[in-house]
Design a protein around this motif. Sequence first.
Motif, short mmCIF file in Angstrom:
data_model
loop_
_atom_site.label_atom_id
_atom_site.label_comp_id
_atom_site.label_asym_id
_atom_site.label_seq_id
_atom_site.Cartn_x
_atom_site.Cartn_y
_atom_site.Cartn_z
N LEU A 180 10.34 -23.45 37.54
CA LEU A 180 9.26 -23.74 38.42
C LEU A 180 7.95 -22.65 37.95
N MET A 181 8.31 -21.61 37.36
CA MET A 181 7.39 -20.88 36.89
C MET A 181 6.74 -21.15 35.75
N GLY A 182 7.49 -22.24 35.02
CA GLY A 182 6.78 -22.94 33.98
C GLY A 182 5.74 -24.11 34.44
N CYS A 183 5.70 -24.30 35.67
CA CYS A 183 4.61 -25.32 36.51
C CYS A 183 3.17 -24.55 36.69
N TYR A 184 3.23 -23.10 36.61
CA TYR A 184 1.90 -22.23 36.71
C TYR A 184 1.41 -21.71 35.18
N CYS A 185 0.13 -21.55 35.51
CA CYS A 185 -0.76 -21.11 34.36
C CYS A 185 -0.44 -19.57 34.40
N ALA A 186 -0.80 -18.94 33.47
CA ALA A 186 -0.88 -17.48 33.22
C ALA A 186 -1.10 -16.74 34.42
N LYS A 187 -2.19 -16.84 35.01
CA LYS A 187 -2.44 -15.89 36.21
C LYS A 187 -2.69 -16.85 37.31
N PRO A 188 -1.50 -17.22 38.04
CA PRO A 188 -1.68 -18.08 39.02
C PRO A 188 -1.74 -17.38 40.45
N VAL A 189 -2.41 -17.85 41.66
CA VAL A 189 -2.68 -17.31 42.90
C VAL A 189 -1.78 -18.35 43.80
N ALA A 190 -0.94 -17.91 44.69
CA ALA A 190 -0.23 -18.75 45.68
C ALA A 190 -0.50 -17.82 46.95
N VAL A 191 -0.92 -18.83 48.09
CA VAL A 191 -1.43 -18.14 49.29
C VAL A 191 -0.46 -18.92 50.24
N GLY A 192 0.12 -18.20 51.15
CA GLY A 192 1.12 -18.59 52.34
C GLY A 192 0.74 -17.52 53.36
N PRO A 193 1.34 -17.92 54.59
CA PRO A 193 1.41 -17.14 55.87
C PRO A 193 1.80 -15.62 55.43
N GLY A 194 2.26 -15.37 54.67
CA GLY A 194 2.60 -13.65 54.27
C GLY A 194 1.38 -12.94 53.53
N GLY A 195 0.23 -13.95 53.09
CA GLY A 195 -0.63 -13.52 52.15
C GLY A 195 -0.65 -13.91 50.87
N PRO A 196 -1.45 -13.46 49.99
CA PRO A 196 -1.55 -13.82 48.70
C PRO A 196 -0.58 -13.17 47.78
N ALA A 197 -0.14 -14.26 46.89
CA ALA A 197 0.82 -13.63 45.74
C ALA A 197 -0.16 -13.80 44.44
N GLU A 198 -0.30 -12.74 43.48
CA GLU A 198 -1.35 -12.91 42.69
C GLU A 198 -0.72 -12.70 41.31
N GLY A 199 -0.62 -13.45 40.27
CA GLY A 199 0.19 -13.20 39.06
C GLY A 199 1.60 -13.61 38.95
N ARG A 200 2.07 -13.85 37.73
CA ARG A 200 3.27 -14.68 37.75
C ARG A 200 4.70 -14.08 38.43
#
Length: 139
Positions: free
Chosen positions: A19-39
């Motif tokens: 799964l993490m191999g699908c992301y760039c070096a510094k991804p941002v993911a945002v969901g109802p709990g707020g943002p997750a920044e970085g791997r």
Amino acid sequence: MDVVDRYFSAYNAHDLDELMGCYCAKPVAVGPGGPAEGRSDVASYHTAIWQAFPDVHVTVLQKVVDGEATAVTAVGTGRHTGPFPLTTGDVLQSTGRYVSVRCCWFFTVQDGLIVNQQVFYDQLELYLQLGLPLSRLGP
């Protein structure tokens, strides 16, 4: 198979490395709990969901690609058997309840990797399926 297809395959297999191999070096993911920044934050988000719903499975209903943008509608299903962090800051312990929630993801893909991911789902639908009383959901 493009990166979004690989993402859902790895997600459903609960394969964090893939799964993490699908992301760039510094991804941002945002969901109802707020943002997750970085791997590390993104990996922690997925791990928390898998701990709360160890059998979670996402069925993709539709995928639309337009350049760097990919939109996916899906249904997420699973049984709640572990701690689940709520957007109120509380943690809901295992209810044993089965949930089925419609959701939508938006991905930005650059150079074959996910740089930004946003997920939307009906939190009220989820919380009610988990048996939370409406009085616990608000101030």
